[in-house]
Scaffold this active site. Sequence first.
Site, PDB file in Angstrom:
ATOM      1  N   SER A   1       0.882  -1.170   0.000  1.00 34.57           N
ATOM      2  CA  SER A   1       0.000   0.000   0.000  1.00 34.57           C
ATOM      3  C   SER A   1       0.913   1.210   0.000  1.00 34.57           C
ATOM      4  CB  SER A   1      -0.876   0.005   1.255  1.00 34.57           C
ATOM      5  OG  SER A   1      -1.458   1.281   1.470  1.00 34.57           O
TER       6      SER A   1
ATOM      7  N   TYR B   1      -2.164  -0.830  10.424  1.00 42.35           N
ATOM      8  CA  TYR B   1      -2.265  -1.273   9.034  1.00 42.35           C
ATOM      9  C   TYR B   1      -0.993  -0.918   8.265  1.00 42.35           C
ATOM     10  CZ  TYR B   1      -3.547  -1.351   4.110  1.00 42.35           C
ATOM     11  OH  TYR B   1      -3.553  -1.583   2.751  1.00 42.35           O
TER      12      TYR B   1
END
Length: 278
Positions: free
Chosen positions: A134, A148
């Site tokens: 990401s 995350y």
Amino acid sequence: MKKVWFITGASKGLGLNLVQQLLTEGHLVAATSRNVQSFEDSIGSHVNFLPLPMEITSNEDVKTTIDSVMQKFGRIDVVVNNAGYSQIGAVEELSDEEVRKNFDVNVFGALNVIRNAAPYLRSQRSGHIFNIASIGGYLGNFPAFGIYCSTKFAMAGFTEALAEEMKPFGVHTTLVYPGYFRTGFLEKGSVMTPANPIAAYQNAREVEAAHLNDINGNQPNDPQKAAEVFIGLSEQQQPPVHFFMGVDTYDFVKGKISLIEEALEATKELAASTAIEN
């Protein structure tokens, strides 16, 4: 040349778009989900498609699944570690269980796949591993996304080493940092919010609300175009180890690089003061 692709977490989002595009182009695809029934509506029956249930946090289940792909297709050319989810919450307010679950799926799940796919790739002396991180795996300055982001930072770390380890065997490795793509990634049921939020973290709540209410549905990137990019990367003779994907990633990355360069220069003398004097 038509290849055999193995894609985890492929029942929705970027993974599903990739499966659909690959089948359209005639590739052989094995794809996993915790619930393969979800493939019925999106893919249906296809001669080149092998849907597989898999619990990615179980090394034994992953091994069995990968072995079944080899039995069906005889080889695996491209592995896509796509399975993962976003755990929202300030670092303090997330429980040990919430944190470990996110790492179990996003980090240890991907490692289970690599551990069991690598022997086949090494023996055939070819292949390509895509690890889907990401943009949050390169910069983590988003309140409520620290855990995350840390899972994606972890993926970035082991992927850099993996790329060097697999290079002698003719296996390519690409770490993909997607920006915001218009998928269901930020929808309820996909993203997890803290079970016990702490009211004091107003900044975390603001960022959380922005992602769930404002960014969700308005992401600037097209997942269909992402599928085409993945296929294009898999066809390159020398694909990159680091690939920032999305119209929004360039500015994010340049901002992080500038921040690090400024910090490096500002503290250069202090950092060097630790040298042993001869």
